[in-house]
Design a protein around this motif. Structure first.
Motif, PDB file in Angstrom:
ATOM      1  N   UNK A 169       0.806  -1.218   0.000  1.00 11.81           N
ATOM      2  CA  UNK A 169       0.000   0.000   0.000  1.00 11.81           C
ATOM      3  C   UNK A 169       0.842   1.274   0.000  1.00 11.81           C
ATOM      4  N   UNK A 170       1.755   1.389   0.890  1.00  6.58           N
ATOM      5  CA  UNK A 170       2.572   2.601   0.897  1.00  6.58           C
ATOM      6  C   UNK A 170       4.027   2.186   0.993  1.00  6.58           C
ATOM      7  N   UNK A 171       4.677   2.226  -0.126  1.00  2.00           N
ATOM      8  CA  UNK A 171       6.068   1.785  -0.142  1.00  2.00           C
ATOM      9  C   UNK A 171       6.902   2.832  -0.845  1.00  2.00           C
ATOM     10  N   UNK A 172       8.053   3.080  -0.295  1.00  2.00           N
ATOM     11  CA  UNK A 172       9.017   3.951  -0.942  1.00  2.00           C
ATOM     12  C   UNK A 172      10.179   3.090  -1.381  1.00  2.00           C
ATOM     13  N   UNK A 173      10.515   3.149  -2.655  1.00  2.00           N
ATOM     14  CA  UNK A 173      11.673   2.378  -3.093  1.00  2.00           C
ATOM     15  C   UNK A 173      12.664   3.321  -3.771  1.00  2.00           C
ATOM     16  N   UNK A 174      13.917   2.897  -3.802  1.00  3.25           N
ATOM     17  CA  UNK A 174      14.890   3.617  -4.616  1.00  3.25           C
ATOM     18  C   UNK A 174      15.216   2.740  -5.812  1.00  3.25           C
ATOM     19  N   UNK A 175      15.115   3.312  -6.990  1.00  3.36           N
ATOM     20  CA  UNK A 175      15.483   2.564  -8.193  1.00  3.36           C
ATOM     21  C   UNK A 175      16.870   3.020  -8.627  1.00  3.36           C
TER      22      UNK A 175
END
Ligand SMILES: Nc1ncnc2c1ncn2[C@@H]1O[C@H](COP(=O)(O)OP(=O)(O)OP(=O)(O)O)[C@@H](O)[C@H]1O
Ligand SMILES: [Mg+2]
Length: 494
Positions: A169-175
């Motif tokens: 639902x609420x995810x922060x990722x670094x690509x």
């Protein structure tokens, strides 16, 4: 169908979303179409594998690679000169044609309704304008012009593809996207509760990619070959192409496993004057030669994490072909202990993400919220009467501003009797309202000229308006008190 195209420095590929499925549209499980151009009087224009096939030996001089990073260049082969726009147009048309043919075999709607093209995280305005024009060149002479529906930053596209498979639902990722020509970073958040489904928190980029890794090996191989042969190798395009291929092949070997371990030694083979020379290479030498490149990509990743509360991000998603190199995963693990480092569809993620975005182009403002990769302003005098050479740039839009954004600002004439007011638009990376500027130190990307009906007194005011669209395209107009408006249409460069 709406097509997403990942136009890469080394490889390009198309994808589309069809009945809820995202499919890469290349025949026979191909990795991608090499972004390579070849021309000869005999063969005409060749693209991709055909170009690579033809461009060997003495014909290597007719081969053009990595055009994406040289958009203001030209290339001459067999006496015919091509602009970069024509070359990119040919490559993109080959990608579109492959997509149409593959769609036919998969019984997918094969009519092209438009394309979304992924671009590096900090591609300049002129580079995007260039890609748009090249992408809209009709496939067949006199054929219909294809519409570019929008642009998406490559690592953001990869994030969309990732979230599409495992949406928490609420995810922060670094690509972390290490491709052939650039290293692109983005922090993206998925949040089904907010107005925008996906939010780009930050992004950055370096013009470093697999080609720089190749170049380190090429230099090493040339040096060893010159020692073995006693010949001067570096000036000969035929040898250079052979060495490039040997370097890429060796680089790829070091990403292969033999049993449980990565291959740690290979022999590069290069034929010179009919004799094949062998150059032993070890992974240790390769890793050492390229350590500074890897470290630069890690430093920019660190910088982006640090300015965005690194603790809130526990996952680094690696895409781009160069993420296959074990040194990349090992380096990231060392630099970011405690974070999960995951390689995700390194070759396909960007094209798939562009295809997903293409489906939402009509309502893109609520689908994805991105930020400005650059600041945009105009140059003017701090105080003309005091010192006409004391210049500043006044930024109306600042790097990091949320898109789309519209800003305006008043400016006034500096001398009596002025009949025109010039606004030169400066693209810059300074996230401040104004900064010192030396006249002529950078070339403006556009010029807006406001013409007054008659000579005006000093202090006559005019307003400059700027909009940066969801796609990161700048639009500029200016007007005076009489409602006289002028729009910047013309790019100064390219
Ligand atoms: N197994 C591998 N090991 C090492 N490098 C690899 C491997 N597979 C691909 N690469 C390298 O990855 C690069 C191509 O990756 P990718 O297709 O993601 O880049 P691109 O999209 O063409 O470039 P960019 O996104 O920078 O414009 C090339 O430099 C290629 O040699
Ligand atoms: Mg890429």
């Amino acid at each position: 169908m709406k097509l997403g195209i990942d136009f890469g420095t080394s490889f390009s590929l198309p994808a589309t979303s069809y009945l809820g499925q995202n499919v890469v549209l290349l025949p026979g499980g191909r990795y991608g179409i090499p972004s390579v151009f070849y021309y000869s009087e005999w063969d005409g224009v060749l693209i991709g594998e055909e170009a690579e096939e033809a461009g060997q030996g003495s014909d290597a001089k007719n081969l053009k690679r990595e055009i994406k990073l040289e958009l203001n260049s030209t290339f001459t082969a067999d006496g015919k000169t091509f602009t970069a726009k024509q070359i990119v147009g040919h490559i993109l048309n080959s990608v579109k044609q492959n997509a149409i043919e593959t769609a036919k075999t998969k019984l997918i709607d094969d009519h092209l309704d438009g394309v979304v093209i992924s671009v590096p995280a900090a591609f300049e305005h002129n580079e995007k304008a260039f890609i748009r024009e090249a992408a809209e060149i009709p496939i067949a002479q006199g054929g219909p012009q294809l519409k570019v529906l929008g642009f998406i930053k490559e690592p953001v596209a990869a994030a969309l593809a990732y979230f599409n498979t495992s949406l928490a639902d609420k995810t922060r990722i670094l690509v972390y996207d290490l491709g052939g020509g650039t290293c692109d970073i983005a922090i993206v958040e998925a949040n089904s509760a907010s107005k925008e489904k996906y939010t780009v928190v930050d992004s950055d980029m370096l013009r470093i990619g697999g080609k720089n890794w190749d170049a380190k090996l090429e230099t090493y191989i040339i040096h060893e070959l010159e020692k073995q042969t006693g010949l001067s190798i570096s000036g000969n395009p035929g040898y250079k192409e052979k060495i490039k291929r040997a370097a890429i092949s060796a680089k790829h070997s070091f990403s292969e496993k033999v049993g449980n371990n990565y291959r740690d030694r290979v022999r590069a083979r290069v034929e010179v004057n009919g004799r094949t020379y062998q150059i032993p290479l070890t992974k240790a030498i390769f890793d050492e030669l390229t350590l500074d490149l890897l470290n630069k990509t890690i430093d920019v990743t660190k910088k982006v994490l640090e300015r965005n509360n690194a603790n809130g991000i526990d996952r680094i998603i690696c895409v781009g072909g160069s993420s296959n190199m074990p040194q990349v995963q090992e380096g990231l693990k060392r630099a970011f202990p405690g974070k999960s480092i995951q390689v995700f569809e390194p070759e396909k993620a960007i094209a798939v993400g562009a295809a997903i975005y293409a489906q939402f182009c009509d309502g893109k403002d609520t689908f994805l919220s991105d930020i400005a990769a650059f600041s945009y302003g105009t140059d003017c005098c701090r105080d003309y009467d005091k010192d006409p050479d004391d210049m500043i740039v006044v930024n109306l839009i600042k790097r990091g501003d949320r898109l789309p954004i519209t800003q305006d600002q008043g400016f006034s004439t500096t001398r009596d009797g002025q009949t025109k007011m010039y606004f030169d638009i400066i693209e810059n990376s300074n996230a401040v309202s104004e900064y010192d500027y030396e006249r002529g130190s950078v070339s403006p990307i556009m010029r807006v000229v406001l013409e007054f009906p008659k000579p005006m007194p000093k202090g006559t005011s005019a307003r400059l308006h700027m909009t940066l669209t969801t796609d990161g395209i700048i639009e500029v107009t200016a007007d005076d008190k009489n409602g006289h408006t002028i729009t910047a249409k013309k790019q100064l460069n390219f």
